[in-house]
Enzyme design. Sequence first.
Site, mmCIF file in Angstrom:
data_model
loop_
_atom_site.group_PDB
_atom_site.id
_atom_site.type_symbol
_atom_site.label_atom_id
_atom_site.label_comp_id
_atom_site.label_asym_id
_atom_site.label_seq_id
_atom_site.Cartn_x
_atom_site.Cartn_y
_atom_site.Cartn_z
ATOM 1 N N TYR A 59 0.167 2.083 9.088
ATOM 2 C CA TYR A 59 -0.122 2.009 7.648
ATOM 3 C C TYR A 59 -1.431 2.758 7.362
ATOM 4 O O TYR A 59 -1.503 3.590 6.465
ATOM 5 C CB TYR A 59 -0.213 0.540 7.227
ATOM 6 C CG TYR A 59 -0.424 0.334 5.745
ATOM 7 C CD1 TYR A 59 0.615 0.525 4.845
ATOM 8 C CD2 TYR A 59 -1.667 -0.044 5.241
ATOM 9 C CE1 TYR A 59 0.419 0.347 3.479
ATOM 10 C CE2 TYR A 59 -1.866 -0.226 3.890
ATOM 11 C CZ TYR A 59 -0.820 -0.034 3.007
ATOM 12 O OH TYR A 59 -1.019 -0.207 1.660
HETATM 13 N N1 LIG Z 1 -0.228 -5.344 -1.174
HETATM 14 C C1 LIG Z 1 -1.401 -4.898 -0.757
HETATM 15 O O1 LIG Z 1 -2.251 -5.636 -0.251
HETATM 16 C C2 LIG Z 1 -1.740 -3.436 -0.971
HETATM 17 C C3 LIG Z 1 -3.072 -3.037 -0.824
HETATM 18 C C4 LIG Z 1 -3.405 -1.710 -1.054
HETATM 19 C C5 LIG Z 1 -2.423 -0.820 -1.419
HETATM 20 N N2 LIG Z 1 -1.131 -1.249 -1.509
HETATM 21 C C6 LIG Z 1 -0.132 -0.245 -1.889
HETATM 22 O O2 LIG Z 1 0.410 -0.580 -3.149
HETATM 23 C C7 LIG Z 1 1.717 -0.018 -3.281
HETATM 24 C C8 LIG Z 1 2.656 -1.060 -3.800
HETATM 25 O O3 LIG Z 1 2.822 -2.027 -2.813
HETATM 26 P P1 LIG Z 1 3.180 -3.561 -3.045
HETATM 27 O O4 LIG Z 1 2.133 -4.326 -2.342
HETATM 28 O O5 LIG Z 1 3.459 -3.826 -4.467
HETATM 29 O O6 LIG Z 1 4.480 -3.668 -2.141
HETATM 30 P P2 LIG Z 1 6.008 -3.908 -2.462
HETATM 31 O O7 LIG Z 1 6.169 -5.061 -3.363
HETATM 32 O O8 LIG Z 1 6.684 -3.938 -1.138
HETATM 33 O O9 LIG Z 1 6.407 -2.582 -3.251
HETATM 34 C C9 LIG Z 1 6.554 -1.353 -2.597
HETATM 35 C C10 LIG Z 1 7.720 -0.616 -3.205
HETATM 36 O O10 LIG Z 1 7.775 0.680 -2.628
HETATM 37 C C11 LIG Z 1 9.122 1.109 -2.721
HETATM 38 N N3 LIG Z 1 9.626 1.523 -1.419
HETATM 39 C C12 LIG Z 1 9.633 0.825 -0.262
HETATM 40 N N4 LIG Z 1 10.267 1.527 0.683
HETATM 41 C C13 LIG Z 1 10.666 2.678 0.117
HETATM 42 C C14 LIG Z 1 11.384 3.805 0.587
HETATM 43 N N5 LIG Z 1 11.824 3.894 1.845
HETATM 44 N N6 LIG Z 1 11.602 4.809 -0.281
HETATM 45 C C15 LIG Z 1 11.183 4.753 -1.547
HETATM 46 N N7 LIG Z 1 10.522 3.689 -2.061
HETATM 47 C C16 LIG Z 1 10.256 2.688 -1.229
HETATM 48 C C17 LIG Z 1 9.994 -0.073 -3.160
HETATM 49 O O11 LIG Z 1 10.226 0.037 -4.561
HETATM 50 P P3 LIG Z 1 11.628 0.564 -5.145
HETATM 51 O O12 LIG Z 1 12.676 -0.252 -4.459
HETATM 52 O O13 LIG Z 1 11.544 0.284 -6.583
HETATM 53 O O14 LIG Z 1 11.746 2.006 -4.794
HETATM 54 C C18 LIG Z 1 9.088 -1.243 -2.911
HETATM 55 O O15 LIG Z 1 9.395 -2.313 -3.735
HETATM 56 C C19 LIG Z 1 2.075 0.519 -1.894
HETATM 57 O O16 LIG Z 1 1.869 1.922 -1.850
HETATM 58 C C20 LIG Z 1 1.068 -0.165 -0.991
HETATM 59 O O17 LIG Z 1 0.799 0.587 0.175
HETATM 60 C C21 LIG Z 1 -0.769 -2.528 -1.313
#
Ligand SMILES: NC(=O)c1ccc[n+]([C@@H]2O[C@H](COP(=O)([O-])OP(=O)(O)OC[C@H]3O[C@@H](n4cnc5c(N)ncnc54)[C@H](OP(=O)(O)O)[C@@H]3O)[C@@H](O)[C@H]2O)c1
Length: 408
Positions: free
Chosen positions: A316
């Site tokens: 990651y």
């Molecule tokens: N949660 C944390 O602590 C955190 C911290 C810093 C940054 N982030 C970043 O924030 C962003 C959102 O994350 P989240 O925490 O909200 O996680 P999440 O609920 O798992 O959402 C991520 C979304 O990315 C899309 N995705 C996953 N695999 C994919 C694939 N193979 N191809 C295309 N789309 C895909 C999916 O949306 P669809 O099904 O709608 O395509 C999934 O729901 C991510 O980039 C993550 O790295 C998260």
Amino acid sequence: MVTYWMTTVVWGVGSIVWVELVRDLYHVLSHHWSPLYRLHAWHHRVFRTDLTPVNEEIYRQAHWRNDVPEALVMLLLSWLSWWFAYLWAPEHQLPALTGSLYTLVFLASAIARGIGIKGADELTDLTHMPGSFLTPPASWRVNRPYHWKHHFDNQKAYYCGTFTFVDKLMGTAVSLKGKTIAVTGASGTLGKALLQHLHQQGAKPIALTSKEQTISLTVKGESVPVKTITWQVGKESDLATQLEKVDILILNHGINVHGERSTEAVAKSYEVNTFSSWRLLELFLTTVRTNKDIACKEVWVNTSEAEVSPAFSPLYELTKRALGELVTLRRLDAPCVVRKLILGPFKSNLNPIGVMSPDWVAQQIVNLAVRDVRNIIVTINPLTFVAFPLKEFLVGIYFKLFSRKSAG
Ligand SMILES: NC(=O)c1ccc[n+]([C@@H]2O[C@H](COP(=O)([O-])OP(=O)(O)OC[C@H]3O[C@@H](n4cnc5c(N)ncnc54)[C@H](OP(=O)(O)O)[C@@H]3O)[C@@H](O)[C@H]2O)c1
């Protein structure tokens, strides 16, 4: 002696900052108080979207009715700093008048434009010069694309005349109202929260999702479907036509394979977290062609706090850092604004033990974006607020020194 000169400089610069503040507040008032707006409206009648004046007469009238009164109010209130110096620091009365001298230059140039003196506009009306925009809106000073947005994007925003400080304070440095904003990872936790907050700001959100589904928002307790487009990693170019009509693209999709380190995990993590975002970024940048695109289009890339701190998930971190550095490199000469979202741990499908609420994180992202913050940091980790800007600054300089803009 050193203290005396330092205080002199403070009074001089302070008096200029004061008149600039007066200018911006006068402008805000002009849009909210109808007697002043009747005068100010002339300023908005002057220009076509390419910033050429509609006609010479309206151009001149606009200066008598808007720019000259504005400069007179600045001049009048500039004397307040002299009065404060007279009361509290009589030895600094002269530097306290610097703001008045500075305002006299604006008054003289507004009168010159009102009279119609040849060349006065080109010499003094720099934010209204026609011609192609060479850079995106500046962050701290008002350049042509920034001021263009006040005329043609949203007149109830982008009020500042020289520095953008007042807009940043008021949250009017970027207007999301009416903007078409596409969000990837739309069905994810943050994706959904962002769509909700963008909708509340008056934007027209588009959900980009990798699954066959329709995303809905909750509006006044009811579920309302948003325009949803299905896309797949590796087929980014299928979105080319849709991206033409998008003002702001938010690259938010991502995966976390946690402790895995297999060949497949490496390939998938780089493909989803790094390369698909990079390809979408490049595709979107090709849609930036006109002055309006340069002024209004933006990309926000969710790279994560993992750019500078451990996420206890090596792949990651590797893939988010690679994306972060690609963004740092590409935004050196990107044709539009590119923001980074540097987020700490929030509770989501990807991070079930995250501590921040995704709704609060989305709200903070929007709050900072409308203040035109280019690196939006939302975290509970105080080190990130020091480590990230420092790293971004040094890496930016390194990339600038050892890479060059392509000739095309
Ligand atoms: N949660 C944390 O602590 C955190 C911290 C810093 C940054 N982030 C970043 O924030 C962003 C959102 O994350 P989240 O925490 O909200 O996680 P999440 O609920 O798992 O959402 C991520 C979304 O990315 C899309 N995705 C996953 N695999 C994919 C694939 N193979 N191809 C295309 N789309 C895909 C999916 O949306 P669809 O099904 O709608 O395509 C999934 O729901 C991510 O980039 C993550 O790295 C998260």
